[in-house]
Design an enzyme around this catalytic site. Structure first.
Site, PDB file in Angstrom:
ATOM      1  N   ASP A 124      -7.890  -3.982  69.469  1.00  0.00           N
ATOM      2  CA  ASP A 124      -7.659  -5.429  69.602  1.00  0.00           C
ATOM      3  C   ASP A 124      -7.816  -5.877  71.054  1.00  0.00           C
ATOM      4  O   ASP A 124      -7.891  -7.079  71.332  1.00  0.00           O
ATOM      5  CB  ASP A 124      -6.242  -5.778  69.121  1.00  0.00           C
ATOM      6  CG  ASP A 124      -6.253  -6.426  67.737  1.00  0.00           C
ATOM      7  OD1 ASP A 124      -7.310  -6.962  67.340  1.00  0.00           O
ATOM      8  OD2 ASP A 124      -5.206  -6.392  67.068  1.00  0.00           O
ATOM      9  N   GLN A 135      -1.301  -5.746  62.931  1.00  0.00           N
ATOM     10  CA  GLN A 135      -1.504  -7.154  62.579  1.00  0.00           C
ATOM     11  C   GLN A 135      -0.329  -7.995  63.086  1.00  0.00           C
ATOM     12  O   GLN A 135       0.834  -7.690  62.818  1.00  0.00           O
ATOM     13  CB  GLN A 135      -1.657  -7.284  61.048  1.00  0.00           C
ATOM     14  CG  GLN A 135      -1.988  -8.671  60.566  1.00  0.00           C
ATOM     15  CD  GLN A 135      -3.358  -9.166  61.052  1.00  0.00           C
ATOM     16  OE1 GLN A 135      -4.336  -8.446  60.987  1.00  0.00           O
ATOM     17  NE2 GLN A 135      -3.407 -10.399  61.530  1.00  0.00           N
ATOM     18  N   LYS A 162     -10.291  -7.005  56.649  1.00  0.00           N
ATOM     19  CA  LYS A 162     -10.627  -6.020  57.684  1.00  0.00           C
ATOM     20  C   LYS A 162     -10.854  -4.653  57.053  1.00  0.00           C
ATOM     21  O   LYS A 162     -11.818  -3.959  57.372  1.00  0.00           O
ATOM     22  CB  LYS A 162      -9.503  -5.945  58.735  1.00  0.00           C
ATOM     23  CG  LYS A 162      -9.466  -7.158  59.657  1.00  0.00           C
ATOM     24  CD  LYS A 162      -8.229  -7.183  60.539  1.00  0.00           C
ATOM     25  CE  LYS A 162      -8.171  -8.478  61.347  1.00  0.00           C
ATOM     26  NZ  LYS A 162      -6.915  -8.653  62.095  1.00  0.00           N
TER      27      LYS A 162
END
Ligand code: NAD
Length: 294
Positions: A121, A98, A54
């Site tokens: 997200d 994460q 990422k």
């Protein structure tokens, strides 16, 4: 029939190139460099790989990655403090924590602490609710990637029978919601669904997000259907090595389907591209600029 293989890698590369072009334009016109904070707690090997990928993709798109790596012993209060600082930092447009988090930290509490405007997200309850209510908001990256891939096959999903297998908050539910906003007729199947093969056979668009290697067989697929395989499953391969397979038995399915995503190289690359897209959209919204059309 031999299915068209939906090349997620190439489609994601195109999207990333368009995003990079838009970032360069915004930088030249407004001095804006979108920034995303990537927070990793602990040393989960798979998470480290995801975060590295990422971070690299963020830099390639001309955006700024702010890496925050914390030890596995980090307490919930300490992580919430970091989130509060990132929420308050105007150079941070997106925040990604994460998952999974270590057991002493309540992931839902952390997600709820992220400023919804920076929730790239798309997991914050406010964004989930906005989406369910048909309002604009950030939507989760993998589901968004699935829809973009399906739309490379069908210009419109309106009226199509869509079956989603899996009802997780991360993939199944949001992908079903997105399909509904595209006017598909949506069925969400899950571990308690009766006669799953028959339900799958109804699908013009079949999205598998189960986490069970090659569970969906060729004879579960309607001839000509579009199959989007979200599953990432590591199984034993040749010579003691492991390999990655999806939730769909690819060779069997490709003989029946009209179009299918491979694993790897299908949904996976789109997830990262959609993270960049969300970060760009979040940065534009925060600066009062029109959302880019990509
Ligand atoms: P999850 O474990 O949270 O959810 C799995 C879902 O599958 C559940 O809703 C469950 O009801 C359903 N299910 C389980 N067994 C079933 C059965 N026998 N029949 C019917 N339904 C069944 O998983 P998740 O987080 O939604 O992830 C699903 C898969 O997608 C995993 O393989 C994961 O690695 C992968 N994934 C890929 C990406 C990507 O970028 N490509 C992103 C997220 C998840």
């Amino acid at each position: 029939m031999t299915a068209h293989i939906i090349d997620g890698k190439a489609i994601a590369a195109d999207l990333r190139a368009n995003i990079a072009g838009e970032v360069a334009r915004l930088n030249a016109a407004h001095g804006l460099v979108p920034g995303i904070a990537v927070v990793l707690v602990g040393d989960n090997a798979a998470s480290e790989v995801y975060v590295r990928n990422k971070t690299r993709a963020v830099a390639d798109a001309g955006m700024r990655a702010i890496d925050r790596k914390l030890p596995a012993s980090t307490g919930e209060a300490e992580l919430l403090e970091l989130i509060a600082a990132l929420n308050a930092d105007p150079s941070v447009n997106g925040i990604l924590v994460q998952l999974p988090l270590p057991p002493q930290i309540d992931a839902q509490k952390v997600i709820a602490a992220i400023d919804p405007a920076k929730d790239v997200d798309g997991f914050h309850p406010l964004n989930v609710g906005r989406h369910a209510s048909g309002l604009n908001g950030l939507v989760p990256c993998t589901p968004l990637g699935c829809i973009l891939l399906a739309k490379t096959v069908h210009a419109s999903l309106a009226g199509l029978e869509a079956v989603v297998i899996g009802r997780s908050n991360i993939v199944g539910k949001p992908v079903a919601q997105l399909l509904l906003s595209e006017n598909a007729t949506v069925t969400v199947a899950h571990s308690k669904t009766r006669d799953l093969p028959a339900v799958c056979r109804r699908a013009d668009v079949l999205i598998a997000a189960i986490g069970r290697p090659e569970m969906i067989r060729g004879d579960w697929i309607k001839p000509g259907a579009t199959v989007i395989d979200v599953g990432i499953n590591r199984v034993a391969g040749e010579a003691g090595k492991s390999r990655i397979v999806g939730d769909v038995a690819f060779a069997e399915a490709a003989a029946v389907a009209g179009a299918i995503t491979p694993v790897p190289g299908g949904v996976g690359p789109m997830t990262i591209a959609c993270l960049l897209l969300n970060t760009l959209r979040a940065a534009c919204a925060q600066k009062g600029l029109a959302a880019p059309i990509l």
